[in-house]
Design a protein around this motif. Structure first.
Motif, short mmCIF file in Angstrom:
data_model
loop_
_atom_site.label_atom_id
_atom_site.label_comp_id
_atom_site.label_asym_id
_atom_site.label_seq_id
_atom_site.Cartn_x
_atom_site.Cartn_y
_atom_site.Cartn_z
N VAL A 12 -18.56 -8.99 46.30
CA VAL A 12 -17.47 -8.05 46.04
C VAL A 12 -16.54 -8.66 44.98
N PRO A 13 -15.90 -7.82 44.17
CA PRO A 13 -14.97 -8.35 43.17
C PRO A 13 -13.70 -8.88 43.83
N VAL A 14 -13.18 -9.96 43.30
CA VAL A 14 -11.93 -10.52 43.82
C VAL A 14 -10.78 -9.56 43.56
N LEU A 15 -10.73 -9.03 42.35
CA LEU A 15 -9.70 -8.06 41.97
C LEU A 15 -10.31 -6.67 42.00
N ASP A 16 -9.65 -5.73 42.67
CA ASP A 16 -10.16 -4.37 42.77
C ASP A 16 -9.98 -3.68 41.42
N PRO A 17 -11.07 -3.42 40.68
CA PRO A 17 -10.93 -2.83 39.35
C PRO A 17 -10.42 -1.40 39.37
#
Length: 519
Positions: A144-149
């Motif tokens: 999962v991405p660390v920062l929610d795009p």
């Protein structure tokens, strides 16, 4: 480890840190964590609470959400809420991690070893603090991405096996301001301003484009000094203009910043060049006591090395994968908040905008967008943009005056300059760049076409040097298309009445096609 006070996540409030809520609500997410642990941090631009109504309302810097959004009344519950609905606030998270120690995050991960929010928090703790938690590598869970795009602008990033996450943060632990996705920024980014600028440049003859570029360069240099309230001699304006014209050609490093400061200051008799070795502030002094009256506090001198290194690393790394205008806003405003020099910070801050745009090929070769001129025209908006963070930063920094009427910061504040919300800055800069692309560039090219047409027709009518034709155009431009009585009696007394009338008619015909007024 510091624990929150007894039952910190319960109860309805109407005031939080001297701010009135738009309606009674329970604190949620970052506001609840800041309150529970007594964190001295700049408050997020938007805070969240849980109200009693079944609709979300936003007003006065608050987002009041519905009872169904209410998080569990635990640190884990509010951290999950923050990541889900509020995005990342790295300054708050780092101060929280330093306050709580590792145990709460380790407990969250052990309770939910495959949880997406738990693994993101795990990564963020190790990334921000620089120490490994007492946890084995994750063995399951999708990446999962660390920062929610969907909430904030990130980069493609790279996968991290330990937490099974993708690190898409647009920066490093030394410098990583973040920008929220907004309808305004999404719309601006979709305009393809770089493509529009190339189309305008391609339609202009090469010699005319070169003159347009020279004018815009000089305009930007003059405006950058004017923003600082300075009127330097012409040679300094031209010298700084030449430096701006070379933006993006030289890699950004410490020596380049020092070289640029020397150029922009010029007379160094009363200015100490180089990075600051004492405190700094923007503001004034009390007229009687000479005590500082700061409107903005600069980064501590002991933090400047890591901050400058972080900015350089951002420019050569994450900035290359970020939207160019957003990257320029992050770097330039991060620089001006840190204020690493005694003088010259504002002009170098605006130079960095040109540096990033040119480095990324955003503007056509040889052309500089007169961003400083756009800023000068919107100087109050510019100041308000700077204050969107300075006003939230100032109340959480403890300082004392020095014997030299300067400031000495008492707390560890470096993270407040590494991590801030640069959304208003990106929106403002995009507006300025859009103006230069859609108005300044095509208008200046059109103006020069009209000027050339006027000069050629006038010189066909009356034999005069270019300098005299230029003066004639200037007088007509200043007087609404007619020659004043003074000009007819002095500089252009040699013109007959018929020639004067013909010249005025030539001027009106030359500017008739303009969709804007030249006078």
């Amino acid at each position: 480890m510091i624990k929150p006070r007894q039952n910190p996540f319960s109860g309805t409030v109407t005031v939080f840190q001297e701010q009135r809520l738009p309606e009674p609500a329970a604190l949620a997410g970052y506001s609840a964590l800041i309150d529970a642990y007594g964190l001295a941090v700049p408050l997020p631009r938007t805070l969240c609470g849980i109200g009693t109504r079944h609709r979300v309302t936003e007003r006065d810097g608050w987002r009041i959400m519905t009872p169904r959004h209410a998080p569990d009344a635990t640190p884990a519950g509010h951290l999950t809420f923050a990541l889900r609905y509020e995005g990342l606030d790295l300054a708050v998270l780092k101060r929280l991690f330093l306050t709580t120690g590792p145990e709460p995050i380790e407990r969250i991960v052990r309770d939910q070893p495959t949880g997406t929010y738990a693994r993101r928090l795990w990564f963020l703790y190790e990334w921000l603090i620089g120490k490994l938690l007492d946890l084995p590598d994750a063995e399951a869970g999708r990446y999962v991405p660390v920062l929610d795009p969907r909430l904030q602008w990130g980069i493609e990033g790279r996968t991290v096996r330990r937490q099974r996450v993708k690190n898409n943060l647009p920066g490093t632990p030394a410098f990583c301001p973040l920008v929220f996705r907004t309808p305004t920024l999404d719309e601006q980014a979709a305009r393809n301003l770089a493509g529009q600028a190339r189309d305008v440049a391609a339609a202009v003859p090469r010699d005319l484009l070169a003159r347009t570029a020279a004018f815009l360069l000089l305009k930007d240099s003059k405006s950058s000094y004017a923003i600082e309230g300075e009127r330097p001699p012409q040679d300094r304006i031209q010298r700084w203009g030449r430096a701006i014209g070379e933006a993006g050609r030289q890699a950004l490093d410490r020596q380049e910043l020092l070289r640029l400061q020397r150029i922009v200051i010029g007379d160094t008799r009363f200015v100490r060049l180089g990075f600051r070795d004492e405190g700094g502030f923007v503001g004034s002094h009390d007229r009687d006591s000479r005590l500082p009256l700061p409107e903005h506090l600069s980064a501590r001198p002991e933090d400047l090395d890591s901050l400058i290194d972080g900015m350089i690393a951002f420019d050569t790394g994450p900035a290359q994968a970020l939207d160019p205008v957003i990257a320029a806003a992050v770097l330039a405003f991060g620089f001006v908040y840190a204020h690493p020099f005694e003088d010259g910070n504002g002009r170098l801050h605006r130079y960095l905008i040109h540096h990033v745009l040119a480095e990324r090929g955003f503007n056509p070769p040889g052309l500089v967008f007169p961003v400083s001129a756009a800023i000068l025209d919107r100087i109050e908006d510019y100041r308000r943009t700077l204050e969107t963070y300075s006003a939230r930063l100032l109340p959480v920094i403890r300082w004392e005056p020095t014997e030299r009427f300067n400031v000495h910061v008492l707390d560890d504040t470096g993270d407040f300059y590494r991590f801030f919300d640069a959304t208003p800055h990106a929106e403002f800069l995009y507006d300025c760049v859009r103006r230069t692309v859609e108005r300044d560039l095509p208008q200046e090219a059109l103006f020069l076409r009209q000027y050339d047409a006027f000069r050629d027709r006038v010189q066909a009518l009356v034999d005069m040097p270019d300098s005299t034709a230029d003066l004639l155009f200037h007088f007509l431009d200043q007087n609404g298309g007619t020659l004043s009585k003074r000009a007819r009696q002095k500089e252009f007394a040699a013109l007959t009445d018929t020639e004067a009338a013909q010249v005025e008619d030539i001027f009106r015909q030359a500017v008739a096609s303009a969709p804007f007024a030249l006078f």
